[in-house]
Design an enzyme around this catalytic site. Structure first.
Site: not given
Ligand code: FEO
Length: 404
Positions: A24, A79, A81, A83, A146, A165, A193, A226
């Protein structure tokens, strides 16, 4: 890779990114990472999250090994984001889903990031349930864990939590489950992380853990977006307990000395401070910011209770790497630390005082006076640096005692 079965008709269909090192653009992922997406086959076929745009072909390949992509009825975006959503435009185009579920704040994210005209977006609220045949999904908002839009999906009958996440780790491996992977590497990745991404939201972490307990939710599988998946009772207890410990941020008996040095004078002071810590029985990690990323400092802080900053003074300022480090740390809001500052200088020497002020702004309990030394440290200066290490070591032990 192939899709991986988690439970009957529940599959991992994500992508492993073995080469990712820059996570990121603000953290590092030395073990790579993965973008986990999940497919559930029931009366409705549901895809939970997607992957980064560059990994879309892999996602499509994995989905296609199970069902024709056009058979996907629902997409759940826990979410937005990129990714997890980067592949969304292509997946929507390919699958033409009947519905795309997002949280109430996810609606804002999805329409802010993508051209969503014509997309069948449906908002789900906290606690909403969705029946997909033999299964029911409960959506739980986890705002600011997050992002504001973050939520998790709980497959009630299977006791599978798709946690996005939360509980993630940056790990790239052909193994998919925690019980197949080296435990110490996993824990390192979990701390890395959490401390570089989730840490500022620790109050929300504790609230979410308490809510899980109060709702009486139990898990057979915790599947983050992840890294590796938790599927044994021991590993599920381990990740829940680890997250509570990360969020509580109790100080630990270790100090981090992060420094930048021009002509080795500040580095020599750093080593003397480390000697003082050793005198007090406090282990320490020295991190040279010329050769390490800021995220390495946060990673080390996960096992520490003291943050000591050292910098030469250049143009009336700390070295630029130290300025960047302080910005990185400040935003992550670490708690319950003691600290100190030091550094060598040629003709002005503002850096130690400026760093002490920044530490105080981060609510770090600063020990002693900022220690500055003109040009190169002599024996007396190194003795003062060692004494500073002793002082920090004592303060840390007193702080730890208050938490017991
Ligand atoms: Fe908040 Fe894995 O993206």
């Amino acid at each position: 890779m192939q899709p991986v079965l988690l439970k009957p008709d529940i599959y991992w269909v994500g992508a492993v990114d073995y080469n990712l090192r820059n996570f990121h653009h603000y953290s590092r992922s030395p073990q790579g990472s993965s973008y986990n997406a999940y497919l559930v086959r029931d009366e409705k076929t549901v895809l939970f999250d997607t992957v980064s745009a560059h990994a879309c072909d892999i996602l499509v390949e994995h989905i296609s090994a199970l069902v024709e992509p056009q058979k996907i009825d629902y997409i759940v975006c826990n979410h937005l984001e990129q990714d997890h959503s980067g592949a969304l435009p292509r997946i929507v185009e390919l699958c033409r889903p009947e519905k795309i579920f997002v949280s109430s704040l996810g609606q804002k994210s999805i329409s802010g990031i993508f051209q969503t005209e014509g997309w069948p977006i449906e908002v789900v609220k906290d606690g909403d349930r969705l029946n997909i045949g033999r299964r029911n999904i409960t959506f739980l908002e986890t705002r600011m864990l997050h992002w504001p839009d973050s939520m998790v999906s709980y497959l009630e009958e299977d006791k599978v939590l798709i946690s996005n996440d939360i509980f993630g780790q940056n790990v790239a491996t052909s193994r998919r489950f925690v019980d197949e992977y080296d435990r110490s590497l996993l824990l390192r990745a979990m701390k890395d992380y959490y401390y570089n991404i989730v840490l500022p939201y620790s109050p929300m972490t504790l609230k979410a853990l308490d809510r899980i307990a109060s709702l009486g939710l139990t898990f057979d599988v915790i599947a983050p977006d992840h890294g590796l998946i938790f599927r044994t009772p021991e590993d599920i207890d381990f990740v829940l307990q680890s997250y509570r410990e990360f969020a509580e941020q109790k100080p630990k008996l270790q100090a981090v000395i992060a420094y930048d040095t021009m002509w080795s004078a500040t580095e020599r002071m750093a080593r003397a401070v480390a000697d003082g810590l050793s005198d007090e029985g406090v282990p320490c990690v020295l991190i040279d910011m010329q050769n390490n990323h800021c995220s390495a400092v946060m990673n080390a802080l996960a096992d520490s209770g003291a943050l000591i900053l050292g910098s030469s003074t250049r143009n009336n300022m700390p070295m630029v790497n130290m300025v960047a480090l302080m910005a990185h740390i400040k935003g992550l809001k670490p708690q319950n630390l003691v600290g100190a500052s030091f550094g060598a200088y040629g003709w002005s020497g503002e850096a130690p005082k400026m760093m002490a002020e920044e530490l105080r702004a981060m609510k770090v309990d600063v020990v002693g006076e900022p220690l500055k030394v003109a040009f190169a440290p002599k024996a007396g200066d190194l003795a003062l640096a060692r004494a500073l290490g002793v002082e920090v070591g004592r303060a840390l032990k007193e702080k730890i005692a208050k938490f017991q």
